[in-house]
Motif scaffolding. Structure first.
Motif, PDB file in Angstrom:
ATOM      1  N   VAL A 174      46.913 107.096 154.562  1.00 18.49           N
ATOM      2  CA  VAL A 174      48.412 107.263 154.730  1.00 18.49           C
ATOM      3  C   VAL A 174      48.977 106.311 153.771  1.00 18.49           C
ATOM      4  O   VAL A 174      48.884 104.975 153.917  1.00 18.49           O
ATOM      5  N   VAL A 175      49.886 107.001 152.820  1.00 16.77           N
ATOM      6  CA  VAL A 175      50.951 106.036 152.059  1.00 16.77           C
ATOM      7  C   VAL A 175      52.264 106.406 152.428  1.00 16.77           C
ATOM      8  O   VAL A 175      52.533 107.509 152.553  1.00 16.77           O
ATOM      9  N   GLU A 176      53.086 105.366 152.064  1.00 15.54           N
ATOM     10  CA  GLU A 176      54.737 105.685 152.281  1.00 15.54           C
ATOM     11  C   GLU A 176      55.125 106.317 151.072  1.00 15.54           C
ATOM     12  O   GLU A 176      54.762 105.792 150.166  1.00 15.54           O
ATOM     13  N   LEU A 177      55.809 107.423 151.298  1.00 15.23           N
ATOM     14  CA  LEU A 177      56.560 108.191 150.287  1.00 15.23           C
ATOM     15  C   LEU A 177      57.841 107.639 149.963  1.00 15.23           C
ATOM     16  O   LEU A 177      58.881 107.861 150.871  1.00 15.23           O
ATOM     17  N   LYS A 178      57.962 106.604 149.187  1.00 15.30           N
ATOM     18  CA  LYS A 178      59.100 106.094 148.746  1.00 15.30           C
ATOM     19  C   LYS A 178      59.762 106.579 147.511  1.00 15.30           C
ATOM     20  O   LYS A 178      61.115 106.810 147.406  1.00 15.30           O
ATOM     21  N   GLN A 179      58.947 107.097 146.452  1.00 14.18           N
ATOM     22  CA  GLN A 179      59.620 107.663 145.264  1.00 14.18           C
ATOM     23  C   GLN A 179      58.450 108.603 144.744  1.00 14.18           C
ATOM     24  O   GLN A 179      57.501 108.716 145.236  1.00 14.18           O
ATOM     25  N   GLU A 180      58.870 109.556 143.984  1.00 15.69           N
ATOM     26  CA  GLU A 180      58.017 110.775 143.505  1.00 15.69           C
ATOM     27  C   GLU A 180      56.715 110.272 143.041  1.00 15.69           C
ATOM     28  O   GLU A 180      55.780 110.990 143.401  1.00 15.69           O
ATOM     29  N   SER A 181      56.399 109.120 142.537  1.00 16.90           N
ATOM     30  CA  SER A 181      55.159 108.941 141.900  1.00 16.90           C
ATOM     31  C   SER A 181      54.089 108.521 143.212  1.00 16.90           C
ATOM     32  O   SER A 181      52.966 108.683 142.879  1.00 16.90           O
ATOM     33  N   ASP A 182      54.728 108.178 144.323  1.00 17.61           N
ATOM     34  CA  ASP A 182      53.816 107.960 145.594  1.00 17.61           C
ATOM     35  C   ASP A 182      52.940 109.197 145.811  1.00 17.61           C
ATOM     36  O   ASP A 182      52.163 109.344 146.574  1.00 17.61           O
ATOM     37  N   SER A 232      41.205 112.304 152.996  1.00 17.78           N
ATOM     38  CA  SER A 232      42.416 112.695 152.247  1.00 17.78           C
ATOM     39  C   SER A 232      43.256 111.593 152.329  1.00 17.78           C
ATOM     40  O   SER A 232      43.591 110.946 153.559  1.00 17.78           O
ATOM     41  N   LYS A 233      44.009 111.785 151.102  1.00 20.56           N
ATOM     42  CA  LYS A 233      45.529 110.893 151.150  1.00 20.56           C
ATOM     43  C   LYS A 233      46.665 111.333 151.375  1.00 20.56           C
ATOM     44  O   LYS A 233      46.936 112.557 150.888  1.00 20.56           O
ATOM     45  N   ILE A 234      47.548 111.007 152.417  1.00 20.45           N
ATOM     46  CA  ILE A 234      48.581 111.787 152.683  1.00 20.45           C
ATOM     47  C   ILE A 234      49.910 110.947 152.447  1.00 20.45           C
ATOM     48  O   ILE A 234      49.995 109.747 153.097  1.00 20.45           O
ATOM     49  N   ALA A 235      50.654 111.556 151.819  1.00 18.38           N
ATOM     50  CA  ALA A 235      51.845 110.688 151.554  1.00 18.38           C
ATOM     51  C   ALA A 235      53.143 111.195 152.632  1.00 18.38           C
ATOM     52  O   ALA A 235      53.223 112.336 152.731  1.00 18.38           O
ATOM     53  N   CYS A 238      48.418 115.956 150.226  1.00 16.80           N
ATOM     54  CA  CYS A 238      49.474 116.695 151.297  1.00 16.80           C
ATOM     55  C   CYS A 238      50.570 115.594 151.150  1.00 16.80           C
ATOM     56  O   CYS A 238      50.415 114.443 151.391  1.00 16.80           O
ATOM     57  N   CYS A 239      51.683 116.280 151.275  1.00 15.33           N
ATOM     58  CA  CYS A 239      53.115 115.169 151.483  1.00 15.33           C
ATOM     59  C   CYS A 239      53.649 115.470 152.763  1.00 15.33           C
ATOM     60  O   CYS A 239      54.108 116.703 152.989  1.00 15.33           O
TER      61      CYS A 239
END
Length: 80
Positions: free
Chosen positions: A24-32, A2-5, A38-39
């Protein structure tokens, strides 16, 4: 997996989720959050002006007052 922001400031949670094998991706802006399962947010500036516009259908977890392990458990429950 799973991809988690995860919000940028939550590096300990990012590391814990990566250790469990999550993408895991960094949640920098809404598009992330767009393609995430899951966020995870810090909860510090959550709904500041009384407005809550949904930008994703993914589950959102507020990490406020939680340890990295507790957040990982919440993520696992949400994406099952």
């Amino acid at each position: 997996m799973s991809k988690i922001a995860v919000e940028q400031s939550l590096t300990d949670i990012q590391q814990a989720l990566r250790a469990k094998g999550y993408d895991v991706v960094e949640l920098k802006q809404e598009s992330d959050a767009k393609d995430s399962d899951c966020c995870v947010i810090s909860g510090q500036d959550q709904n500041v002006m009384g407005m809550a516009d949904a930008t994703t259908k993914a589950s959102v977890i507020s990490a406020r007052g939680m340890t990295a392990d507790e957040v990982c458990q919440q993520v696992e429950e949400k994406i099952r």
